[in-house]
Design a protein around this motif. Structure first.
Motif, PDB file in Angstrom:
ATOM      1  N   ALA A 148      95.637  27.385 112.945  1.00 40.80           N
ATOM      2  CA  ALA A 148      96.591  27.802 113.985  1.00 40.80           C
ATOM      3  C   ALA A 148      96.881  26.622 114.910  1.00 40.80           C
ATOM      4  O   ALA A 148      95.987  25.822 115.210  1.00 40.80           O
ATOM      5  CB  ALA A 148      96.002  28.968 114.767  1.00 40.80           C
ATOM      6  N   GLY A 149      98.144  26.496 115.311  1.00 38.21           N
ATOM      7  CA  GLY A 149      98.519  25.445 116.259  1.00 38.21           C
ATOM      8  C   GLY A 149      99.008  24.165 115.592  1.00 38.21           C
ATOM      9  O   GLY A 149      99.511  23.273 116.258  1.00 38.21           O
ATOM     10  N   LYS A 150      98.857  24.047 114.289  1.00 36.93           N
ATOM     11  CA  LYS A 150      99.305  22.850 113.559  1.00 36.93           C
ATOM     12  C   LYS A 150     100.429  23.253 112.588  1.00 36.93           C
ATOM     13  O   LYS A 150     100.378  24.339 112.010  1.00 36.93           O
ATOM     14  CB  LYS A 150      98.163  22.280 112.695  1.00 36.93           C
ATOM     15  N   PRO A 151     101.401  22.348 112.359  1.00 34.97           N
ATOM     16  CA  PRO A 151     102.422  22.672 111.349  1.00 34.97           C
ATOM     17  C   PRO A 151     101.824  22.604 109.945  1.00 34.97           C
ATOM     18  O   PRO A 151     100.840  21.903 109.720  1.00 34.97           O
ATOM     19  CB  PRO A 151     103.470  21.566 111.549  1.00 34.97           C
ATOM     20  N   ALA A 152     102.426  23.345 109.032  1.00 40.04           N
ATOM     21  CA  ALA A 152     101.999  23.243 107.620  1.00 40.04           C
ATOM     22  C   ALA A 152     102.557  21.950 107.051  1.00 40.04           C
ATOM     23  O   ALA A 152     103.695  21.576 107.343  1.00 40.04           O
ATOM     24  CB  ALA A 152     102.542  24.431 106.837  1.00 40.04           C
TER      25      ALA A 152
END
Ligand code: SIN
Length: 286
Positions: A93-97
């Motif tokens: 959560a909180g990071k782009p894929a």
């Protein structure tokens, strides 16, 4: 699209182009021959097949994959310590894929690209994080006779270099983050595959170029290759050739990389997503 009949599994198509959900199967148990043959038939017919509500251990996933062939240990993406053939695809959560985002066919930069990929979902976002698939046999069929003639005998060069030296890739090398890469000479390789391949089981022709790993055409310059490659990659992923797989916890999806290419969506930044992937060794493409 043809819809064969099945006696040992339930099959519900996912779109008019490809993809199906299979029911009546418990993948944690050894599969009977007839049921496994229907699963193979569904994979050839639909390119990507999903199974819901499967309670699988890592070993169950490996055992299912082993029915299709031997398993790969990825030369760059580190596998799990206890199961080197399983890649834990965790997006916190909180990071782009960033892993698998963008259209590609898994490991097309291998001399013998992965036959199939088998992915099991542990944690999924409440919405988003779907994977898109595009049917490359349909994409080939829908080309004009003129361009089909141009593509006959044409060879494309595939390379891992750009994808595995992008800024988001570079930060994964030897990282203790969710996905870790190790340096491999494979990124210096230029691998040749026909632009049009024949499926070894059905004999059907498919386009085999993708925006992530296809670099140029053999004996063509980069400038000469670019316009045709861009056209083919855009054509190959037109929405009428697509289906979308919505992950649920405990879903298992298998796809045949000789029939489809796919793209993971980067649209769930606030959420975790954890999938486990194994890939089955393929053969030289013709
Ligand atoms: C991949 O195997 O390319 C990633 C698929 C996904 O994360 O949806």
């Amino acid at each position: 699209m043809e819809h064969p009949s099945f006696s040992n599994i339930g099959v519900t198509p996912l779109s008019n182009a490809l993809g199906a959900e299979i029911d009546g199967v418990d993948l944690s148990q050894p599969l009977e021959k007839a049921q496994f043959e229907d699963i193979q038939k569904a994979l050839c017919a639909y390119g990507a097949i999903g199974f819901r509500n499967q309670k699988l251990s890592h070993q169950n996933q490996i055992d299912f994959a082993l029915r299709f062939g031997t398993l790969e240990v990825h030369p760059i993406v580190k596998g799990m310590e206890e199961y080197p053939e399983i890649i834990r695809m965790h997006k916190p959560a909180g990071k782009p894929a960033s892993f698998g985002v963008g259209w590609h066919s898994d490991n097309s930069f291998f001399d013998k690209p992965s036959l199939g990929s088998i992915v099991y979902a542990e944690t999924v976002p409440p919405v988003g994080g779907d994977t898109l698939f595009a049917n490359q046999q349909l994409a080939y069929d829908m080309l004009s006779d003129g361009i089909k003639e141009t593509l006959e005998g044409l060879i494309a060069i595939h390379s891992a270099k750009e994808a595995y030296t992008s800024p988001s890739a570079l930060e994964k090398y030897d990282s203790d983050g969710p996905i870790s890469y190790t340096k491999s000479d494979i990124i210096e390789d230029f691998i040749e595959h026909p632009v049009v391949i024949r499926h070894p089981v059905t004999g059907k022709k498919a386009l085999y170029v993708n925006a992530m790993f296809t670099h140029h055409f053999k004996d063509w310059t980069m400038e000469e290759s670019k316009p045709l490659l861009e056209f083919l990659c855009a054509h190959a992923t037109r929405e009428e050739f697509q289906c979308r797989f919505k992950w649920e916890k405990d879903s298992l999806l298998m796809w045949d990389n000789r029939i489809v290419q796919h793209a993971a969506l980067n649209d769930y930044v606030d959420y975790d997503r954890t999938l486990y992937r194994v890939t089955v060794n393929g053969t030289k493409l013709n």
